[in-house]
Every structure is written in C-alpha cells, then in structure tokens.
Design a protein around this motif. Structure first.
Motif, short mmCIF file in Angstrom:
data_model
loop_
_atom_site.label_atom_id
_atom_site.label_comp_id
_atom_site.label_asym_id
_atom_site.label_seq_id
_atom_site.Cartn_x
_atom_site.Cartn_y
_atom_site.Cartn_z
N ARG A 109 -25.58 22.21 -4.64
CA ARG A 109 -25.57 20.75 -4.71
C ARG A 109 -24.70 20.26 -5.87
NH1 ARG A 109 -31.14 21.49 -4.36
NH2 ARG A 109 -31.44 20.58 -6.43
N LYS A 110 -24.85 20.89 -7.03
CA LYS A 110 -24.06 20.49 -8.20
C LYS A 110 -22.57 20.73 -7.96
CE LYS A 110 -27.36 20.90 -12.01
NZ LYS A 110 -27.67 21.60 -13.28
N SER A 111 -22.24 21.87 -7.36
CA SER A 111 -20.84 22.19 -7.09
C SER A 111 -20.23 21.15 -6.16
CB SER A 111 -20.73 23.58 -6.48
OG SER A 111 -19.40 23.92 -6.19
N HIS A 112 -20.96 20.77 -5.13
CA HIS A 112 -20.47 19.77 -4.19
C HIS A 112 -20.27 18.43 -4.89
CE1 HIS A 112 -20.71 16.74 -0.96
NE2 HIS A 112 -20.14 17.66 -0.22
N THR A 113 -21.22 18.03 -5.73
CA THR A 113 -21.11 16.77 -6.45
C THR A 113 -19.88 16.75 -7.36
OG1 THR A 113 -23.49 16.38 -6.39
CG2 THR A 113 -22.25 15.23 -8.11
N GLN A 114 -19.66 17.85 -8.08
CA GLN A 114 -18.52 17.94 -8.99
C GLN A 114 -17.20 17.86 -8.21
OE1 GLN A 114 -19.16 21.53 -11.23
NE2 GLN A 114 -21.00 20.75 -12.21
N PHE A 115 -17.16 18.52 -7.06
CA PHE A 115 -15.96 18.49 -6.23
C PHE A 115 -15.69 17.07 -5.73
CE2 PHE A 115 -13.79 18.94 -2.10
CZ PHE A 115 -12.68 19.68 -2.48
N MET A 116 -16.74 16.39 -5.25
CA MET A 116 -16.57 15.03 -4.74
C MET A 116 -16.14 14.08 -5.85
SD MET A 116 -16.98 15.29 -1.54
CE MET A 116 -16.88 13.53 -1.17
N LYS A 118 -14.38 14.83 -8.37
CA LYS A 118 -12.98 15.13 -8.67
C LYS A 118 -12.05 14.45 -7.68
CE LYS A 118 -9.68 18.88 -9.28
NZ LYS A 118 -9.53 20.14 -9.98
N ILE A 119 -12.32 14.56 -6.40
CA ILE A 119 -11.39 14.01 -5.42
C ILE A 119 -11.47 12.48 -5.38
CG2 ILE A 119 -11.42 16.14 -4.09
CD1 ILE A 119 -13.04 14.72 -1.95
N LYS A 120 -12.65 11.91 -5.67
CA LYS A 120 -12.75 10.45 -5.70
C LYS A 120 -12.01 9.87 -6.90
CE LYS A 120 -17.22 10.27 -3.34
NZ LYS A 120 -18.69 10.06 -3.54
N ALA A 121 -11.89 10.64 -7.97
CA ALA A 121 -11.23 10.15 -9.19
C ALA A 121 -9.71 10.09 -9.05
CB ALA A 121 -11.60 11.04 -10.37
N ALA A 122 -9.16 10.73 -8.03
CA ALA A 122 -7.69 10.74 -7.87
C ALA A 122 -7.32 10.51 -6.40
CB ALA A 122 -7.12 12.06 -8.37
N PRO A 123 -7.60 9.31 -5.89
CA PRO A 123 -7.29 9.04 -4.48
C PRO A 123 -5.82 9.17 -4.14
CG PRO A 123 -7.82 7.01 -5.65
CD PRO A 123 -8.17 8.13 -6.56
N GLN A 124 -4.94 9.00 -5.12
CA GLN A 124 -3.51 9.12 -4.86
C GLN A 124 -3.11 10.54 -4.49
OE1 GLN A 124 -4.99 8.84 -7.76
NE2 GLN A 124 -3.94 10.01 -9.37
N ILE A 125 -4.02 11.48 -4.72
CA ILE A 125 -3.77 12.89 -4.38
C ILE A 125 -4.69 13.36 -3.25
CG2 ILE A 125 -3.84 15.28 -5.25
CD1 ILE A 125 -3.29 14.08 -8.04
#
Length: 279
Positions: A109-116, A118-125
């Motif tokens: 659960r923590k790994s998934h949260t951290q991944f999400m 990360k990707i939400k913080a850089a929508p341009q990528i």
C-alpha cells in the motif's frame, strides 16, 4: 577439403542469435538518449545506469516509439518508469501494473501511494500513464487483452516465486503477461541470477533465481525464448551473501558492516531474457 556441415552452420547461427551478443552495436536511439540525459530523472537513479544499463537493456527488448508497453511492478520510485513514461509520451502508451492499493500488506500500500504521489507531482511527464493493479492470484487485469507490444519487468520474478507458491506463482504471472501481449509481442525479464548448479531450494530466501528455471517457467506459460544477453551480468557477485541479494547495493541491508566490500561488488549479477508470444 571436407564439405561444410549445413546443420552445424545452422545451429551456430541460431545460437548466436539466441545469445543476443550484440557484436555490432545498434545505432543509438536518439529519443532514448535524450530521455536518459534529462534533468527530470532522480539523480540517485541516474547514478545506477552503470549497473542497470537501461539503454542497452531496452534496445535488447526492442523498445520503439509508438509502442504499447506494460511495466510490471515498478516499485515506489519507478526507476524504469522515469525512462519509459517520457519516451512513450505522445506516441505510445504505458501501463504501470503496480501493487494493489487495497492490499493487506502495508508495504504494498505504501509503495503504491509513493508511486502515485510521484506521477501526480509531474503531470508534464507522467500524465499519460495508466496505473493498474497486479496482485496474484486475483488482480491480473493489468492491460487490455492482446493490446501490448512489450511487457517488461525488472527484478521481480523472485517475489512472485517467494510470495505466491513457488513455481506456480511465477507461471501465473507469466500467463498474465502472455494474455495482454499481442500475437508476436515481447516479454523482457531482468532478474537476479543464481549460479547454475546451485540447488533450486537456494531460490527460496535469497532473492536469486536460476536462469534455467525462469526460462522453463516462461516456456510453460506459453512463451518462446528469443534471446539471452549478459548486458546486466556482474561476475563479482557470488550470490551467497548473508542477507541474500539485499546484502548488495542499493539495499545494503547489513548497513555499515562490510559496506565497502559489498559496494565494491556492486549490484547483483542479473540475467536478461527476451521471450516472444507466438504470432
């Protein structure tokens, strides 16, 4: 002068192809070169390129712009996601088959949260990524059936082996990948390699897998082996460490104990395998 044996010649050609020796280097992929040099990459991740050889590895797997790619179990940091997402953005499609966000295992659960995060913080990528859930035996809808040109997974086979019933866990994972690949599609696997001749039981806790076993399980799931490369080999790794593969960088589970010794070894010896789904 003896007549050449055509069967021996054919076998030699086949063996050379299977080994994927890359005797003649392919022309560099300009897009991939650009992505690898980009400032968006986490500096600590980019520093590991010498061990993980992403350009050579992705070339061996046949990555091309415009492909539909499934990255399986990218982890909290998304080491390869940082490369695949911008590479495919605007031309292809990337599915990230991550842990189940509702798993009973806190680490997942923590790994998934951290991944999400990360990707939400850089929508341009990362705005074009589709994140799906992969958890054996029930959550296996990681991408539409027969939609992917390429499925890749890096250092995860031992986890399916250890957590999901040994051989059957790995076979079930490979069957999932087979299902989402197009006919003629490719599965690329990088995994910690246990030296040939070690007992199968050594796979249970070490984090290492026998290359022959991984090949056997993929073939039992319907794949054909199409290439083996030593791109990610490390002859300094003896694969007999007190905390298994996690003794080595980047985990360094023993902390400062013998740290210099394990840093000198570097990351694990790894098999790099390419499989094909029948056309």
């Amino acid at each position: 002068m003896p007549t050449a044996n055509p069967f021996a010649a054919a076998l030699l050609v086949a063996a050379s192809t299977l080994l994927g020796a890359h005797a003649t280097a392919a022309a560099p992929d300009a897009r991939l070169t650009e992505v690898l040099a980009s400032s968006h990459r986490t500096p600590e991740f980019a520093a590991r390129d010498g061990f993980r050889r992403p350009a050579e590895t992705l070339d061996f797997f046949g990555l091309k712009p415009g492909m539909t790619v499934v990255e399986v179990s990218p982890g909290a940091g998304g080491w390869y996601t940082e490369i695949l997402a911008p590479y495919l953005r605007g031309s292809g499609k990337l599915y990230a088959a991550h842990f189940n966000p509702e798993s009973t295992v806190e680490y997942f659960r923590k790994s998934h949260t951290q991944f999400m995060d990360k990707i939400k913080a850089a929508p341009q990528i990362y705005d074009e990524i589709s994140v799906t859930a992969f958890e054996l035996p029930n959550l296996t809808e990681i991408a539409p059936v027969a939609s992917a040109d390429l499925v890749v997974t890096f250092r995860n086979v031992h986890s399916w082996y250890g957590r999901n019933g040994g051989d059957e866990g790995v076979r079930a994972a490979f069957r999932t990948f087979h299902k989402v690949l197009k006919p003629g599609g490719t599965l690329g696997v990088v995994e910690h390699r246990l030296p040939a001749g070690r007992p199968v039981s050594a796979q249970d806790e070490s984090g290492y897998m026998l290359q022959a076993e991984v090949i056997r399980l993929a073939e039992e799931a319907g794949f054909t082996l199409s290439g083996i490369s030593n791109i990610n080999a490390n002859p300094r790794d003896t694969a007999d460490h007190p905390e298994g593969v996690w003794t080595l960088p980047p985990s360094l589970r023993l902390g400062d104990k013998d740290r210099a010794r394990y840093e000198a070894i570097g990351e694990s010896d790894r098999m790099t395998l390419r499989f094909t789904k029948a056309p």
